[in-house]
Write a protein that holds these residues in place. Structure first.
Motif, short mmCIF file in Angstrom:
data_model
loop_
_atom_site.label_atom_id
_atom_site.label_comp_id
_atom_site.label_asym_id
_atom_site.label_seq_id
_atom_site.Cartn_x
_atom_site.Cartn_y
_atom_site.Cartn_z
N UNK A 56 32.28 2.09 98.38
CA UNK A 56 31.18 2.77 98.11
C UNK A 56 31.02 3.60 99.36
N UNK A 57 30.38 4.72 99.40
CA UNK A 57 29.96 5.60 100.54
C UNK A 57 28.45 5.07 100.95
N UNK A 58 28.41 5.49 102.25
CA UNK A 58 27.17 5.22 102.85
C UNK A 58 25.92 5.72 101.89
N UNK A 59 26.15 6.70 101.45
CA UNK A 59 25.04 7.51 100.63
C UNK A 59 24.89 6.54 99.37
N UNK A 60 26.07 5.97 98.74
CA UNK A 60 25.80 5.16 97.30
C UNK A 60 25.51 3.70 97.77
N UNK A 61 25.66 3.30 99.13
CA UNK A 61 24.97 2.08 99.29
C UNK A 61 23.53 2.03 99.69
N UNK A 62 23.23 3.24 100.21
CA UNK A 62 21.66 3.56 100.43
C UNK A 62 21.05 3.94 99.19
N UNK A 63 21.59 4.63 98.31
CA UNK A 63 20.95 4.96 97.07
C UNK A 63 21.87 4.73 95.85
N UNK A 64 21.65 3.44 95.37
CA UNK A 64 22.41 2.70 94.27
C UNK A 64 22.47 3.27 92.87
N UNK A 65 21.38 4.17 92.90
CA UNK A 65 20.92 4.62 91.76
C UNK A 65 21.90 5.66 91.29
N UNK A 66 22.70 6.17 92.48
CA UNK A 66 23.48 7.42 92.24
C UNK A 66 24.64 6.84 91.48
N UNK A 67 25.02 5.53 91.98
CA UNK A 67 26.18 4.80 91.32
C UNK A 67 26.11 4.43 89.84
N UNK A 68 24.59 4.16 89.50
CA UNK A 68 24.28 3.79 88.12
C UNK A 68 24.60 5.16 87.26
N UNK A 69 24.17 6.28 87.87
CA UNK A 69 24.09 7.36 87.13
C UNK A 69 25.57 7.73 86.90
N UNK A 70 26.50 7.64 87.91
CA UNK A 70 27.90 7.97 87.57
C UNK A 70 28.30 7.08 86.47
N UNK A 71 27.91 5.74 86.37
CA UNK A 71 28.31 5.00 85.42
C UNK A 71 28.21 5.49 84.15
N UNK A 72 26.91 6.05 83.89
CA UNK A 72 26.75 6.62 82.51
C UNK A 72 27.09 8.05 82.06
N UNK A 73 27.92 8.57 83.08
CA UNK A 73 28.31 9.86 83.11
C UNK A 73 29.53 10.18 81.64
N UNK A 74 30.42 9.27 81.74
CA UNK A 74 31.23 9.15 80.59
C UNK A 74 30.77 8.59 79.51
N UNK A 75 30.30 7.40 79.21
CA UNK A 75 29.58 6.60 78.30
C UNK A 75 28.15 6.38 78.58
N UNK A 76 27.36 6.46 77.62
CA UNK A 76 26.01 6.32 77.58
C UNK A 76 25.81 4.85 77.13
N UNK A 77 24.60 4.51 77.03
CA UNK A 77 24.53 2.97 76.67
C UNK A 77 25.01 2.40 75.27
N UNK A 78 24.80 3.49 74.40
CA UNK A 78 25.30 3.16 73.21
C UNK A 78 26.87 3.15 73.17
N UNK A 79 27.54 3.85 73.89
CA UNK A 79 29.12 3.84 74.08
C UNK A 79 29.49 2.53 74.49
N UNK A 80 28.79 1.92 75.56
CA UNK A 80 29.19 0.72 76.29
C UNK A 80 28.89 -0.59 75.06
N UNK A 81 27.75 -0.32 74.35
CA UNK A 81 27.44 -1.42 73.41
C UNK A 81 28.56 -1.17 72.43
N UNK A 82 28.89 -0.15 71.94
CA UNK A 82 29.83 0.00 70.80
C UNK A 82 31.15 -0.61 70.97
N UNK A 83 31.45 -0.42 72.32
CA UNK A 83 33.06 -0.56 72.77
C UNK A 83 32.98 -2.24 72.90
N UNK A 84 31.95 -2.73 73.73
CA UNK A 84 31.85 -4.11 73.87
C UNK A 84 31.71 -4.98 72.70
N UNK A 85 31.03 -4.56 71.52
CA UNK A 85 31.01 -5.03 70.34
C UNK A 85 32.27 -5.22 69.80
#
Length: 185
Positions: free
Chosen positions: A120-149
């Motif tokens: 992680x970059x220094x910015x990502x370490x200091x602002x972890x919400x930026x990493x969480x936002x990246x996590x949901x760029x490709x898949x939204x919550x329902x996408x993760x749930x559907x695939x894991x289900x």
């Protein structure tokens, strides 16, 4: 007469209890109190391999183990969904000027944690919400749930999963999740 229906979001929080919704960071702490990140990543890769790649070997996980980790992972993803909108981290800095204070703080913090984030970059370490936002760029919550289900059902099944999801759908999902999950270590 026109029928009125309420439009509901597929990105609903289902697995978290009310106190966990109020304070989702506790879910993150709970997830990592069960095992260190390298174990979680190894388990996720093995689970993916059990459902994505046909093998003559028996599947590696028991049904109880799979359901337990499925629910633990879904709770973590729901908490991340809630946390992505919150301001996380106590440090603030200007993008153009990474202060020596922040670098010193991170160096001190690295010594305290067993599995400190390496990619992680220094910015990502200091602002972890930026990493969480990246996590949901490709898949939204329902996408993760559907695939894991689907993974859960296919891992519990004796048949091979290619009828429901192709490897092309499974591998990008896993790579996105594994890259974003490195936030913790």
């Amino acid at each position: 007469m026109k029928k009125h229906t309420n439009k509901t979001s597929d990105n609903r929080i289902v697995y978290l209890e009310s106190d966990e919704i109020t304070d989702p960071i506790n879910v993150v702490h709970e997830f990592f109190s069960h095992a260190w990140l390298p174990y979680h990543l190894k388990m996720l890769k093995r689970w993916r391999n059990d459902v994505a790649f046909k093998s003559e070997e028996p599947k590696k996980f028991s049904p109880a183990f799979l359901v337990y980790h499925y629910e633990l992972t879904i709770k973590l993803i729901e908490a991340a969904w809630l946390l992505k909108q919150q301001k996380l981290g106590k440090l603030d800095f200007n993008d153009k000027q990474e202060s020596e204070f922040i670098k010193c703080y991170i160096k001190t913090e690295k010594k305290k944690l067993r599995n400190y984030p390496q990619n992680l970059s220094i910015r990502e370490i200091v602002k972890p919400s930026s990493v969480l936002k990246k996590m949901f760029r490709i898949y939204k919550l329902d996408g993760y749930k559907t695939i894991l289900h689907t993974w859960l059902h296919n891992a519990l099944s004796t048949s091979f999963m290619e009828e429901s999801l192709s490897k092309g759908e499974v591998l990008p999902f896993t790579n996105n999740w594994l890259n974003c999950s490195r936030l913790r270590g």
